[in-house]
Scaffold this motif. Structure first.
Motif, PDB file in Angstrom:
ATOM      1  N   ALA A   1       0.830  -1.211   0.000  1.00  0.00           N
ATOM      2  CA  ALA A   1       0.000   0.000   0.000  1.00  0.00           C
ATOM      3  C   ALA A   1       0.863   1.259   0.000  1.00  0.00           C
ATOM      4  CB  ALA A   1      -0.927  -0.002   1.227  1.00  0.00           C
ATOM      5  N   ILE A   2       1.997   1.225   0.692  1.00  0.00           N
ATOM      6  CA  ILE A   2       2.910   2.376   0.696  1.00  0.00           C
ATOM      7  C   ILE A   2       3.452   2.617  -0.707  1.00  0.00           C
ATOM      8  CG2 ILE A   2       5.172   3.154   1.526  1.00  0.00           C
ATOM      9  CD1 ILE A   2       4.541   1.798   4.186  1.00  0.00           C
ATOM     10  N   ARG A   3       3.757   1.557  -1.437  1.00  0.00           N
ATOM     11  CA  ARG A   3       4.291   1.715  -2.802  1.00  0.00           C
ATOM     12  C   ARG A   3       3.261   2.328  -3.750  1.00  0.00           C
ATOM     13  NH1 ARG A   3       6.752  -3.803  -2.041  1.00  0.00           N
ATOM     14  NH2 ARG A   3       8.992  -3.451  -1.664  1.00  0.00           N
ATOM     15  N   ASN A   4       1.984   2.211  -3.422  1.00  0.00           N
ATOM     16  CA  ASN A   4       0.933   2.774  -4.281  1.00  0.00           C
ATOM     17  C   ASN A   4       0.556   4.201  -3.899  1.00  0.00           C
ATOM     18  OD1 ASN A   4       0.073   0.547  -6.176  1.00  0.00           O
ATOM     19  ND2 ASN A   4      -0.132  -0.520  -4.232  1.00  0.00           N
ATOM     20  N   VAL A   5       1.148   4.733  -2.854  1.00  0.00           N
ATOM     21  CA  VAL A   5       0.854   6.113  -2.458  1.00  0.00           C
ATOM     22  C   VAL A   5       1.495   7.059  -3.476  1.00  0.00           C
ATOM     23  CG1 VAL A   5       1.307   7.843  -0.681  1.00  0.00           C
ATOM     24  CG2 VAL A   5       0.619   5.548  -0.024  1.00  0.00           C
ATOM     25  N   PRO A   6       0.788   8.103  -3.943  1.00  0.00           N
ATOM     26  CA  PRO A   6       1.356   9.010  -4.964  1.00  0.00           C
ATOM     27  C   PRO A   6       2.669   9.664  -4.541  1.00  0.00           C
ATOM     28  CG  PRO A   6      -1.006   9.342  -4.783  1.00  0.00           C
ATOM     29  CD  PRO A   6      -0.625   8.400  -3.688  1.00  0.00           C
ATOM     30  N   SER A   7       2.798  10.059  -3.261  1.00  0.00           N
ATOM     31  CA  SER A   7       4.047  10.707  -2.840  1.00  0.00           C
ATOM     32  C   SER A   7       5.220   9.730  -2.888  1.00  0.00           C
ATOM     33  CB  SER A   7       3.889  11.257  -1.418  1.00  0.00           C
ATOM     34  OG  SER A   7       3.611  10.210  -0.494  1.00  0.00           O
ATOM     35  N   PHE A   8       4.979   8.445  -2.616  1.00  0.00           N
ATOM     36  CA  PHE A   8       6.049   7.457  -2.708  1.00  0.00           C
ATOM     37  C   PHE A   8       6.464   7.265  -4.169  1.00  0.00           C
ATOM     38  CE2 PHE A   8       7.824   3.193  -3.018  1.00  0.00           C
ATOM     39  CZ  PHE A   8       8.684   3.161  -1.921  1.00  0.00           C
ATOM     40  N   ARG A   9       5.515   7.286  -5.081  1.00  0.00           N
ATOM     41  CA  ARG A   9       5.856   7.162  -6.507  1.00  0.00           C
ATOM     42  C   ARG A   9       6.711   8.342  -6.964  1.00  0.00           C
ATOM     43  NH1 ARG A   9       0.317   5.060  -9.529  1.00  0.00           N
ATOM     44  NH2 ARG A   9       0.092   3.092  -8.385  1.00  0.00           N
TER      45      ARG A   9
ATOM     46  N   LEU B   1       4.172  20.745  -0.475  1.00  0.00           N
ATOM     47  CA  LEU B   1       3.632  19.543   0.163  1.00  0.00           C
ATOM     48  C   LEU B   1       3.776  18.332  -0.736  1.00  0.00           C
ATOM     49  CD1 LEU B   1       2.063  18.350   2.582  1.00  0.00           C
ATOM     50  CD2 LEU B   1      -0.048  18.953   1.384  1.00  0.00           C
ATOM     51  N   GLN B   2       3.708  18.523  -2.048  1.00  0.00           N
ATOM     52  CA  GLN B   2       3.788  17.388  -2.964  1.00  0.00           C
ATOM     53  C   GLN B   2       5.159  16.726  -2.955  1.00  0.00           C
ATOM     54  OE1 GLN B   2       3.409  20.505  -3.859  1.00  0.00           O
ATOM     55  NE2 GLN B   2       5.097  21.056  -5.236  1.00  0.00           N
ATOM     56  N   ASN B   3       6.176  17.425  -2.442  1.00  0.00           N
ATOM     57  CA  ASN B   3       7.525  16.855  -2.377  1.00  0.00           C
ATOM     58  C   ASN B   3       7.807  16.120  -1.073  1.00  0.00           C
ATOM     59  OD1 ASN B   3       8.121  18.007  -4.906  1.00  0.00           O
ATOM     60  ND2 ASN B   3       8.686  19.945  -3.951  1.00  0.00           N
ATOM     61  N   VAL B   4       6.833  16.087  -0.168  1.00  0.00           N
ATOM     62  CA  VAL B   4       7.016  15.440   1.137  1.00  0.00           C
ATOM     63  C   VAL B   4       6.588  13.990   1.029  1.00  0.00           C
ATOM     64  CG1 VAL B   4       6.386  15.496   3.577  1.00  0.00           C
ATOM     65  CG2 VAL B   4       6.624  17.641   2.298  1.00  0.00           C
ATOM     66  N   LEU B   5       7.459  13.091   1.405  1.00  0.00           N
ATOM     67  CA  LEU B   5       7.154  11.663   1.344  1.00  0.00           C
ATOM     68  C   LEU B   5       6.101  11.303   2.395  1.00  0.00           C
ATOM     69  CD1 LEU B   5       7.768   8.825   0.243  1.00  0.00           C
ATOM     70  CD2 LEU B   5       9.597   8.658   1.958  1.00  0.00           C
ATOM     71  N   LEU B   6       5.081  10.566   1.941  1.00  0.00           N
ATOM     72  CA  LEU B   6       3.989  10.081   2.801  1.00  0.00           C
ATOM     73  C   LEU B   6       3.217  11.232   3.449  1.00  0.00           C
ATOM     74  CD1 LEU B   6       5.719   7.059   4.578  1.00  0.00           C
ATOM     75  CD2 LEU B   6       4.347   7.054   2.496  1.00  0.00           C
ATOM     76  N   HIS B   7       3.045  12.328   2.726  1.00  0.00           N
ATOM     77  CA  HIS B   7       2.252  13.436   3.281  1.00  0.00           C
ATOM     78  C   HIS B   7       0.767  13.064   3.349  1.00  0.00           C
ATOM     79  CE1 HIS B   7       0.336  14.650  -0.529  1.00  0.00           C
ATOM     80  NE2 HIS B   7       1.483  14.355  -1.102  1.00  0.00           N
ATOM     81  N   GLU B   8       0.334  12.049   2.603  1.00  0.00           N
ATOM     82  CA  GLU B   8      -1.066  11.611   2.679  1.00  0.00           C
ATOM     83  C   GLU B   8      -1.412  11.055   4.051  1.00  0.00           C
ATOM     84  OE1 GLU B   8       0.403  11.090  -1.551  1.00  0.00           O
ATOM     85  OE2 GLU B   8       1.124  10.577   0.445  1.00  0.00           O
ATOM     86  N   ILE B   9      -0.416  10.616   4.815  1.00  0.00           N
ATOM     87  CA  ILE B   9      -0.667  10.069   6.146  1.00  0.00           C
ATOM     88  C   ILE B   9      -0.741  11.183   7.186  1.00  0.00           C
ATOM     89  CG2 ILE B   9       0.227   8.489   7.904  1.00  0.00           C
ATOM     90  CD1 ILE B   9       1.609   6.985   5.655  1.00  0.00           C
TER      91      ILE B   9
END
Length: 732
Positions: free
Chosen positions: A385-393, A596-604
């Motif tokens: 699920a982490i690999r499918n997060v947009p910020s991780f991509r 914010l788009q450059n922050v890893l896992l900001h969706e969490i």
């Protein structure tokens, strides 16, 4: 016609609970009687209750049903822990809000006595402001403070809906005032009751007379009798919304208070949303003369909202923060619709619940203080699920653009390496929110000191900062331009506020030496007999009326030549302060580099789903009802109302009867013949069955027609007795 006599009560038989009923609710199928429990202490009961709530997990299983029970409970416990901490801080802010007003009004009530006010009613005019939604909280706090903390007597809060008539108002006043000490007896009273002797002869004679006294339940003599048996107690009447009161009822009520003031120690609190002058114009002058007192101002509700927002969203204590779209939605709804602090807090709690309810990766928020233990909790499904997060991509694409192929291969193939990377980066993700809040605090303080008339609260700047609009907007530019024109007094005040409110090394360390130099320049100017306030060369105003470019240059040159040595040195220091502030704000609000788009896992760490809030807090009932009646399969999830390929098939007898009636209703005109509607309904619901029960079909028809009338789609008409009128059209 003989009128019904008013309700009468005996004073000695007055029971405040006689109108209340007692009901016993038993669940069907529960035949076994629960076992008796031993009584435990308060702390033990609280511990048992917490354990039961912890075991009762209300969250669903995610990750396509592969989420383990341990991580499910961990997700629920993390939600409870974080919201409990946030709710505690929010409650402290609400309790401290209006603390000055509460203290002043409480002191007024304590010292209030008719003798000190020339025999008039002691009255406190509380200027609560136009935000009606915040009045309820204010008067609730006042009632709790006077009743529980000061213990000066009962407090009765009256609203306009309680004051439809004078009798209704008096009934509520007497009932609430006499019930607030219900079940509480003084030890001396208990001793007298047990011994059968009353040492107070006045009270004994009063009770003796009251046994044969018949009074109406809206007679203030009941309250007078209560006050005689509770010596030293004041009766505080709080009128919450005076503008909505009927002027005649309010005038008669105040007149009654004045006539009973020598027997009942009334204290009046009046909530005013407009002004004292408008309140005076509403009442007769004879009523105004009966009151004496003071007026008290209340803090604005926007200030309380700013405190709650700063603590829950931009402070370093916050873990979960709101995204730009959700923040805009909540603030827009607050400004245009509710203007209620409690509603905003409820929406904030719903954001917490929605985030943890539907996001399996939200368990990461529970390991902020202990990131080393995160690797043991994340399963293979969590890693996927982490690999499918947009910020991780985007993070992987950035590594690929930097030609770090080995790093990319590990992130895509090695689960343990992903766990290790997440444990390292979660602190950076949280620090982004903290640094953003600090930069907003610096900008808010700066704008309040330089642009006092154009002050912008932090919650107005937050969404713009996340979306990248703040850097290109006028807020930063106006602040920096005003900063260069500040005098030494204003600039020192700004630097002092920054040192106290934003104690971060990135801004305080370079500004501290400049602050000391400016103070030294001011002291030197004052010691040399010059002016005590230094001005900047950027603050030179153009006072000439001549509009040519040459004349303006000449005038500016003359003004620059009039600057002192200290002013010139101060101008150089102002330029340095300007450069530091510009660099700090540019780094923190640069959306392309520090967005914010450059922050890893900001969706969490940032919740930004607007649709759940829109559906719950701004529902659309009409479209929902129309869809439920025209497409029942969307809600029933049945296959009998659709064809094999999933397409609609029109009206079917297997659909609910109300849905059939509604779809026939859509095909009709403005007037509908009931017999024709019944014939069409029977042909649909009976289908090919020749022996379908007509009575059952008729019962379903009349019930569905009654439901349509209840929903407001049809009504009876006098134009034709056998017709009904159509009231609503779909999509209009």
């Amino acid at each position: 016609m003989e009128s019904t006599p008013p309700e009468e009560v005996y004073i000695d038989e007055f029971d405040p609970k006689e109108h209340q009923g007692c009901y016993i609710f038993t669940l069907d199928g529960e035949e076994d009687r629960p076992t008796k429990r031993r009584k435990t202490k308060g702390k033990q009961r609280a511990t048992e209750k917490a354990a039961v709530e912890e075991e009762k997990c209300l969250f669903p299983v995610l990750l396509d049903g592969k989420e383990t029970e341990s991580t499910l409970k961990l997700r629920y416990r993390t939600y409870c822990k974080l919201w409990e901490a946030q709710e505690k801080r929010t409650k402290a802010i609400l309790d401290s809000f209006n603390s000055k007003t509460l203290g002043d009004v409480s002191a007024f009530v304590k010292d209030a006595a008719p003798e000190k006010f020339e025999g008039k009613i002691p009255t406190a005019l509380v200027l609560a402001g136009p935000n009606i939604a915040s009045h309820e909280l204010l008067f609730e706090q006042l009632a709790q403070r006077i009743r529980n903390q000061d213990r000066t007597g009962p407090v009765v809060v009256l609203t306009s809906k309680d004051a439809t008539s004078l009798k209704t108002t008096l009934r509520k006043l007497i009932r609430d005032a006499t019930q607030q000490d219900e079940g509480v007896d003084d030890e001396e009273d208990i001793a007298r009751k047990v011994g059968g002797v009353d040492e107070d002869p006045q009270r004994s004679s009063l009770l003796t007379r009251s046994q044969s006294t018949k009074l109406l339940n809206y007679d203030l003599q009941i309250l007078q009798t209560w006050c005689r048996s509770h010596a030293g107690q004041k009766v505080t009447i709080a009128i919450q919304d005076s503008e909505a009161f009927d002027s005649n009822v309010l005038s008669d009520l105040i007149t009654l208070f004045g006539s009973y003031l020598d027997r009942i120690p009334f204290v009046l609190l009046v909530g005013i949303a407009t002004s004292v002058e408008i309140f005076h114009d509403k009442l007769p002058k004879s009523t105004i003369r009966l009151m004496r007192g003071n007026k008290f101002d209340v803090e604005r509700a926007e200030e309380c909202l700013a405190q709650i927002f700063n603590d829950s969203i931009t402070s370093d204590k916050a873990v979960l923060r709101l995204g730009a779209s959700v923040c805009d939605f909540l603030l827009e709804r607050y400004r245009d619709h509710t203007q209620s602090i409690q509603t905003f807090v409820g929406a904030l709690k719903y954001a917490y619940m929605s985030h943890f309810y539907a996001n399996p990766l939200s368990i990461i928020l529970g390991f902020i203080d202990n990131p080393d233990g995160l690797g043991e909790v994340l399963s293979t499904e969590h890693v996927e699920a982490i690999r499918n997060v947009p910020s991780f991509r985007r993070y992987v694409e950035g590594k690929l653009a930097a030609k770090e192929v080995g790093e990319v291969r590990k992130l895509l193939a090695d689960d343990n390496y992903v766990r290790h990377t997440v444990a390292e980066k979660i602190l950076e993700s949280r620090n982004y929110g903290i640094e953003l809040g600090q930069a907003l605090a610096f900008l808010e303080i700066g704008r309040s000191c330089t642009l006092a008339q154009n002050k912008t609260p932090r919650y107005e700047l937050y969404a713009k900062a996340l979306s990248g609009e703040l850097q290109t907007g006028p807020s930063i530019r106006e602040f920096l331009m005003s900063l260069k024109r500040m005098s030494s007094t204003a600039l020192l005040n700004l630097l002092e506020n920054v040192m106290q409110e934003v104690p971060i090394p990135a801004i305080t360390e370079p500004l501290k030496p400049l602050q000391e130099k400016i103070k030294k320049l001011v002291e030197e100017a004052a010691a040399s007999g010059g002016k005590k306030t230094l001005i900047s060369e950027f603050d030179i105003t153009n006072n000439t009326l001549r509009g040519t470019a040459v004349s303006k240059k000449v005038r500016l040159g003359e003004q620059k030549s009039s600057l002192t040595k200290q002013d010139t040195e101060y101008s150089a220091l102002v330029q340095q302060v300007y450069a530091i502030a510009e660099s700090y704000l540019t780094v923190n609000f640069n959306s392309s580099q520090h967005g914010l788009q450059n922050v890893l896992l900001h969706e969490i760490f940032f919740y930004d789903l607007r649709s759940p809030h829109s559906a719950v807090f701004a529902p659309k009932p009409r479209s929902t009802i129309e869809r439920g009646l025209s497409r029942p399969q969307d809600y029933l999830d049945c296959s009998c109302c659709t064809s094999g390929d999933g397409e609609e098939v029109g009206i079917r007898g297997t659909q609910p009867p109300a849905s059939i009636i509604y779809q026939l209703y859509l095909e009709s005109g403005a007037l509908i013949n009931i017999y024709d509607l019944w014939s069409a309904f029977y042909s649909v619901i009976a289908g090919d069955e020749e022996e379908f029960d007509a009575q059952t079909a008729q019962a379903l028809f009349y019930r569905s027609l009654a439901e349509m009338r209840f929903l407001g789609f049809v009504k009876h008409t006098k134009k034709k007795t056998d017709h009904i009128a159509k009231l609503a059209w779909k999509g209009i």
